[in-house]
Write an enzyme that holds these catalytic residues in place. Structure first.
Site, PDB file in Angstrom:
ATOM      1  N   GLU A  96      11.545   8.324   1.128  1.00 17.29           N
ATOM      2  CA  GLU A  96      10.964   7.462   0.095  1.00 17.29           C
ATOM      3  C   GLU A  96       9.544   7.159   0.526  1.00 17.29           C
ATOM      4  O   GLU A  96       9.285   6.904   1.703  1.00 17.29           O
ATOM      5  CB  GLU A  96      11.729   6.155  -0.034  1.00 17.29           C
ATOM      6  N   TYR A 108       3.403  15.140   2.777  1.00 25.28           N
ATOM      7  CA  TYR A 108       4.744  15.604   2.451  1.00 25.28           C
ATOM      8  C   TYR A 108       4.708  16.811   1.517  1.00 25.28           C
ATOM      9  O   TYR A 108       5.457  17.774   1.709  1.00 25.28           O
ATOM     10  CB  TYR A 108       5.580  14.467   1.859  1.00 25.28           C
TER      11      TYR A 108
END
Length: 140
Positions: A96, A108
């Site tokens: 998250e 990411y």
């Protein structure tokens, strides 16, 4: 140098937490619990960065990755993520991230994570959380 984090690193990790996350920092007790859990991999890089991943079966969750501001953008987060992914040996990894954290999202995505869901208003201030996933052999 990246190495496994131990009980001796608690004070350093708590300090990194405070510098990186302020009021949202993990408590000393929570850091201790994460380091002690059998299903977690915790790594530290000198006294400036650390990461934790939980592994349950074939799924890993990136619980935390933190680099103190003074040394950010030097590749430490990527190095930690490389090792955490490799050591997890999972088929997929989830995480998250705050939707306004462009630097983390960029890291990411460059690593191969993709957004699979959004949690509206999850973080303080009404900021959404992006749920991101890395699938496959989990090699960067």
């Amino acid at each position: 140098m990246i190495r496994p984090a131990t009980e001796a690193d608690v004070a350093v990790i708590v300090s990194i937490e405070a510098e990186c996350f302020g009021a949202a920092a993990w408590s000393e007790q929570l850091v201790r619990e994460h380091l002690a859990a059998d299903h977690r991999i915790a790594l530290i890089h000198d006294d400036v960065a650390y990461g934790v991943v939980s592994v349950l079966g074939d799924v890993a969750d990136l619980d935390r990755i933190a680099v103190v501001p003074s040394v950010r953008r030097g590749g430490l987060a990527r190095e930690l993520l490389d090792v955490l992914v490799a050591e997890s040996s999972a088929e997929r990894m989830l995480l998250e991230v705050a939707a306004d954290n462009e630097a983390a999202i960029g890291l990411y995505e460059s690593f191969g994570f993709s957004t699979i869901s959004t949690r509206k208003g999850y973080y303080p201030g009404g900021i959404d959380a992006l749920i991101m996933e890395l699938r496959g052999t989990l090699e960067p």
